[in-house]
Scaffold this motif. Structure first.
Motif, PDB file in Angstrom:
ATOM      1  N   THR A  37     -19.511  -8.262   7.935  1.00 54.09           N
ATOM      2  CA  THR A  37     -18.364  -8.211   8.850  1.00 54.09           C
ATOM      3  C   THR A  37     -17.411  -7.067   8.518  1.00 54.09           C
ATOM      4  OG1 THR A  37     -18.451 -10.637   8.830  1.00 54.09           O
ATOM      5  CG2 THR A  37     -16.516  -9.641   9.870  1.00 54.09           C
ATOM      6  N   LEU A  38     -17.119  -6.919   7.246  1.00 50.91           N
ATOM      7  CA  LEU A  38     -16.080  -5.969   6.823  1.00 50.91           C
ATOM      8  C   LEU A  38     -16.696  -4.733   6.163  1.00 50.91           C
ATOM      9  CD1 LEU A  38     -13.641  -8.635   5.307  1.00 50.91           C
ATOM     10  CD2 LEU A  38     -13.311  -7.350   7.447  1.00 50.91           C
ATOM     11  N   VAL A  39     -16.099  -3.584   6.427  1.00 52.35           N
ATOM     12  CA  VAL A  39     -16.546  -2.345   5.776  1.00 52.35           C
ATOM     13  C   VAL A  39     -15.967  -2.296   4.362  1.00 52.35           C
ATOM     14  CG1 VAL A  39     -16.422   0.186   5.827  1.00 52.35           C
ATOM     15  CG2 VAL A  39     -16.711  -1.102   7.971  1.00 52.35           C
ATOM     16  N   VAL A  40     -16.840  -2.115   3.380  1.00 56.00           N
ATOM     17  CA  VAL A  40     -16.389  -2.023   1.986  1.00 56.00           C
ATOM     18  C   VAL A  40     -15.935  -0.578   1.727  1.00 56.00           C
ATOM     19  CG1 VAL A  40     -17.030  -2.354  -0.439  1.00 56.00           C
ATOM     20  CG2 VAL A  40     -18.063  -3.808   1.344  1.00 56.00           C
ATOM     21  N   PRO A  41     -14.656  -0.381   1.460  1.00 52.50           N
ATOM     22  CA  PRO A  41     -14.149   1.003   1.353  1.00 52.50           C
ATOM     23  C   PRO A  41     -14.499   1.663   0.029  1.00 52.50           C
ATOM     24  CG  PRO A  41     -12.395  -0.537   0.882  1.00 52.50           C
ATOM     25  CD  PRO A  41     -13.589  -1.378   1.254  1.00 52.50           C
ATOM     26  N   GLU A  42     -14.575   2.988   0.070  1.00 45.90           N
ATOM     27  CA  GLU A  42     -14.720   3.770  -1.153  1.00 45.90           C
ATOM     28  C   GLU A  42     -13.336   3.975  -1.751  1.00 45.90           C
ATOM     29  OE1 GLU A  42     -17.458   4.754  -2.591  1.00 45.90           O
ATOM     30  OE2 GLU A  42     -18.590   3.835  -0.944  1.00 45.90           O
ATOM     31  N   VAL A  43     -13.285   3.908  -3.072  1.00 45.82           N
ATOM     32  CA  VAL A  43     -12.044   4.281  -3.741  1.00 45.82           C
ATOM     33  C   VAL A  43     -12.076   5.788  -3.871  1.00 45.82           C
ATOM     34  CG1 VAL A  43     -10.571   3.882  -5.748  1.00 45.82           C
ATOM     35  CG2 VAL A  43     -12.349   2.228  -5.149  1.00 45.82           C
ATOM     36  N   GLN A  44     -11.062   6.457  -3.396  1.00 45.20           N
ATOM     37  CA  GLN A  44     -11.017   7.895  -3.601  1.00 45.20           C
ATOM     38  C   GLN A  44      -9.742   8.204  -4.356  1.00 45.20           C
ATOM     39  OE1 GLN A  44     -10.581  11.105  -0.405  1.00 45.20           O
ATOM     40  NE2 GLN A  44     -12.785  10.848  -0.498  1.00 45.20           N
ATOM     41  N   ILE A  45      -9.877   8.340  -5.658  1.00 47.30           N
ATOM     42  CA  ILE A  45      -8.700   8.646  -6.462  1.00 47.30           C
ATOM     43  C   ILE A  45      -8.304  10.088  -6.151  1.00 47.30           C
ATOM     44  CG2 ILE A  45      -7.763   8.879  -8.802  1.00 47.30           C
ATOM     45  CD1 ILE A  45      -8.293   5.965  -7.982  1.00 47.30           C
ATOM     46  N   GLN A  46      -7.064  10.228  -5.732  1.00 46.00           N
ATOM     47  CA  GLN A  46      -6.583  11.530  -5.312  1.00 46.00           C
ATOM     48  C   GLN A  46      -6.573  12.480  -6.486  1.00 46.00           C
ATOM     49  OE1 GLN A  46      -2.687  11.138  -3.611  1.00 46.00           O
ATOM     50  NE2 GLN A  46      -3.430  11.753  -1.614  1.00 46.00           N
ATOM     51  N   LYS A  47      -7.007  13.707  -6.233  1.00 43.96           N
ATOM     52  CA  LYS A  47      -6.905  14.702  -7.303  1.00 43.96           C
ATOM     53  C   LYS A  47      -5.427  14.792  -7.688  1.00 43.96           C
ATOM     54  CE  LYS A  47      -6.904  18.905  -4.326  1.00 43.96           C
ATOM     55  NZ  LYS A  47      -5.706  18.619  -3.617  1.00 43.96           N
ATOM     56  N   GLU A  48      -5.213  14.863  -8.960  1.00 41.97           N
ATOM     57  CA  GLU A  48      -3.843  14.817  -9.486  1.00 41.97           C
ATOM     58  C   GLU A  48      -2.971  15.845  -8.761  1.00 41.97           C
ATOM     59  OE1 GLU A  48      -1.200  12.812 -11.305  1.00 41.97           O
ATOM     60  OE2 GLU A  48      -3.307  12.293 -11.654  1.00 41.97           O
ATOM     61  N   THR A  49      -2.000  15.357  -7.982  1.00 38.97           N
ATOM     62  CA  THR A  49      -1.077  16.289  -7.341  1.00 38.97           C
ATOM     63  C   THR A  49       0.084  16.520  -8.301  1.00 38.97           C
ATOM     64  OG1 THR A  49       0.062  14.440  -6.299  1.00 38.97           O
ATOM     65  CG2 THR A  49      -1.621  15.543  -4.993  1.00 38.97           C
ATOM     66  N   ALA A  50       0.780  17.615  -8.080  1.00 40.56           N
ATOM     67  CA  ALA A  50       1.908  17.938  -8.951  1.00 40.56           C
ATOM     68  C   ALA A  50       2.882  16.772  -8.974  1.00 40.56           C
ATOM     69  CB  ALA A  50       2.602  19.183  -8.436  1.00 40.56           C
ATOM     70  N   LYS A  51       3.300  16.387 -10.148  1.00 37.28           N
ATOM     71  CA  LYS A  51       4.304  15.328 -10.255  1.00 37.28           C
ATOM     72  C   LYS A  51       5.673  15.980 -10.413  1.00 37.28           C
ATOM     73  CE  LYS A  51       3.370  11.215 -11.931  1.00 37.28           C
ATOM     74  NZ  LYS A  51       2.830  10.295 -12.955  1.00 37.28           N
ATOM     75  N   ILE A  52       6.644  15.459  -9.664  1.00 43.23           N
ATOM     76  CA  ILE A  52       7.993  16.016  -9.716  1.00 43.23           C
ATOM     77  C   ILE A  52       8.891  15.077 -10.512  1.00 43.23           C
ATOM     78  CG2 ILE A  52       9.948  16.871  -8.337  1.00 43.23           C
ATOM     79  CD1 ILE A  52       7.272  18.426  -7.984  1.00 43.23           C
ATOM     80  N   TYR A  53       9.730  15.655 -11.348  1.00 46.54           N
ATOM     81  CA  TYR A  53      10.593  14.871 -12.228  1.00 46.54           C
ATOM     82  C   TYR A  53      12.052  14.958 -11.783  1.00 46.54           C
ATOM     83  CZ  TYR A  53       6.413  14.504 -14.965  1.00 46.54           C
ATOM     84  OH  TYR A  53       5.136  14.217 -15.360  1.00 46.54           O
ATOM     85  N   ASP A  54      12.825  13.996 -12.235  1.00 50.21           N
ATOM     86  CA  ASP A  54      14.250  13.935 -11.916  1.00 50.21           C
ATOM     87  C   ASP A  54      14.962  15.190 -12.446  1.00 50.21           C
ATOM     88  OD1 ASP A  54      16.359  11.487 -11.203  1.00 50.21           O
ATOM     89  OD2 ASP A  54      17.183  13.018 -12.545  1.00 50.21           O
ATOM     90  N   LEU A  55      15.832  15.773 -11.621  1.00 49.86           N
ATOM     91  CA  LEU A  55      16.485  17.027 -12.025  1.00 49.86           C
ATOM     92  C   LEU A  55      17.476  16.812 -13.153  1.00 49.86           C
ATOM     93  CD1 LEU A  55      17.268  18.675  -8.567  1.00 49.86           C
ATOM     94  CD2 LEU A  55      15.381  19.204 -10.106  1.00 49.86           C
TER      95      LEU A  55
END
Ligand code: ADP
Ligand code: NA
Length: 330
Positions: free
Chosen positions: A173-191
Motif C-alpha cells: 500500500t505504502l511507498v517505502v521512502p529512501e533516506v537521503q542524508i543531505q550533503k553537509e550544507t554550510a552551518k551558520i553560527y550566532d554572530l
C-alpha cells in the motif's frame, strides 16, 4: 510521472526565517524543485506539540509560507501548503499510531532531548508521537526521497519501518521512502556567540540575521559580530569561530572559495571583511525581503495561493488515505 516525489517541511516557529534556514533549507529546496516533484509543507501541526500563542502561530504560519515563496519556492510548480489545511495528515498519523510499538516510539532520541529541555513531566503526548506524524507526512505523498540532516535519520528509519509493517500486514500500500542524508550544507553560527548554531530560538536578537530584517539592521549586526583578538583572516572553526562564520557567509553568497577569500583578505582588517560580508548578505536578502513583504501586504491573495495548494496536496494525500482505509476495513 516518472519524476521522483520529494517531501520536506519546516515549522512556523518564528516570524522570520534566518540566514541559516535560508542556506540550510530554502537554497537546497529551490535547487531540488527543478529535479523532483516537490511538496513543501509549513508544519503547523508539528508546531503545536509545544505550547503556541494562537494569534502568533497564525501570523508565523503565513509569514513562513511567504518566505518560502520569496526565497524561490514556486507555488505553481511545486506544491506549497499548510499542514493543518490537509486533514489526511492527522488521519494517517492515527492509523500509524496503532501500528507503532510503545517501546519503539520510546527509543526516539529527539523526544528524549526535547522533553528533557521542557522538564519531562510537562512534555505533551503530541511531542512523543511527533515522529509518527512525520511518517504520515512523508507516506501520504508517496515520497521516494526525503532529504534530511543526520539528526532526522532515526525518524526516517521509523517511517520506513512503519510503511514496511503496514504493507506486510495489509498488503502492498505504502511507498517505502529512501533516506537521503543531505550533503553537509554550510552551518551558520550566532554572530554574538559564534560557538553556537544560529537558531530561531536564540535569546539575543543581535546574533541572528533574520531574512526580514531591514538591510541597515542586517549590515549593523554583521559589523558588530564577535570576532577575536588577533588580526588574521583565516578559517579555523576551533580557534576563530567568529571570523570563520563570516567567511562562510561571504563564500556561500559570493561563490568565492574560502581559500580565495583568505588570499584576498591577506593584510586587511576585520572591518574590511565585515563590510564585504554585509554587502553580499544584503545583496542576497534585500530582494527576498521585498518580495516577502509584498506577499504579506496582500494576505487575501497569499491565502488563496495557500488554499489552492492545500487542494493540490489533498488530492494526493486523500488518494493514499483511501488506499489505507480500504485495507484496514474502513
Ligand atoms: P531553527 O534551529 O532555527 O529552529 P530548524 O531546526 O527549524 O531551525 O531547521 C530548519 C531548517 O534550517 C533545517 O533544514 C536546518 O538544517 C536549517 N538550519 C537551521 N539552523 C541552521 C544553521 N544555523 N545553519 C544552517 N542551517 C540551519
Ligand atoms: Na529548532
Amino acid at each position: 510521472s516518472t519524476t521522483p516525489r520529494l517531501f520536506s517541511g519546516m515549522q512556523p516557529s518564528a516570524d522570520s526565517l534566518h540566514v541559516g534556514n535560508y542556506i540550510g533549507a530554502l537554497m537546497q529546496w529551490r535547487e531540488m524543485q527543478q529535479n523532483y516533484d516537490a511538496v513543501f509543507c509549513v508544519v503547523d501541526l508539528h508546531a503545536i506539540t509545544v505550547p503556541q500563542d494562537p494569534a502568533l502561530l497564525r501570523q508565523q504560519t503565513r509569514r513562513t509560507a511567504a518566505q518560502y515563496i520569496a526565497g524561490g519556492i514556486d507555488p505553481e510548480h511545486s506544491v506549497l501548503f499548510v499542514q493543518s489545511q490537509v486533514p489526511a495528515h492527522a488521519q494517517l498519523a492515527w492509523v500509524l499510531n496503532t501500528i507503532t510499538g510503545f517501546g519503539e516510539a520510546s527509543r526516539m532520541t529527539q523526544f528524549k532531548d526535547k522533553s528533557a529541555k521542557q522538564g519531562n513531566d510537562s512534555a505533551s503526548v503530541g511531542l512523543f508521537t511527533y515522529p509518527i506524524l512525520q511518517a504520515a507526512d512523508i507516506l501520504l505523498y508517496d515520497a521516494a526521497v526525503v532529504p534530511v540532516g543526520e539528526d532526522q535519520r532515526q525518524h526516517i528509519e521509523l517511517t520506513r519501518d512503519l510503511a514496511t509493517r503496514f504493507n506486510s500486514r495489509f498488503g502492498d500500500t505504502l511507498v517505502v521512502p529512501e533516506v537521503q542524508i543531505q550533503k553537509e550544507t554550510a552551518k551558520i553560527y550566532d554572530l554574538q556567540s559564534p560557538e553556537s548554531k544560529m537558531s530561531k530560538s536564540a535569546t539575543a536578537d543581535s546574533g541572528v540575521l533574520w531574512m526580514l530584517d531591514e538591510p541597515s539592521k542586517t549590515a549593523k549586526k554583521i559589523k558588530s559580530a564577535v570576532t577575536d583578538a588577533d588580526r588574521e583572516i583565516r578559517f579555523d572553526r576551533g580557534e576563530k569561530p567568529g571570523v570563520s562564520n563570516l567567511l562562510t557567509l561571504h563564500s556561500t553568497f559570493s561563490g568565492t572559495s574560502i581559500a580565495d577569500l583568505e588570499a584576498q583578505f591577506e593584510g586587511k582588517g576585520y572591518g574590511d571583511l565585515k563590510k564585504e560580508v554585509a554587502d553580499v548578505v544584503v545583496a542576497e536578502f534585500a530582494p527576498v525581503r521585498e518580495r516577502a513583504l509584498e506577499l504579506l501586504d496582500d494576505p487575501a491573495e497569499l491565502d488563496r495561493v495557500l488554499s489552492r495548494n492545500a487542494e493540490r496536496a489533498s488530492d494526493m494525500a486523500e488518494a493514499t488515505l483511501a488506499r489505507v482505509y480500504d485495507r484496514i476495513g474502513f
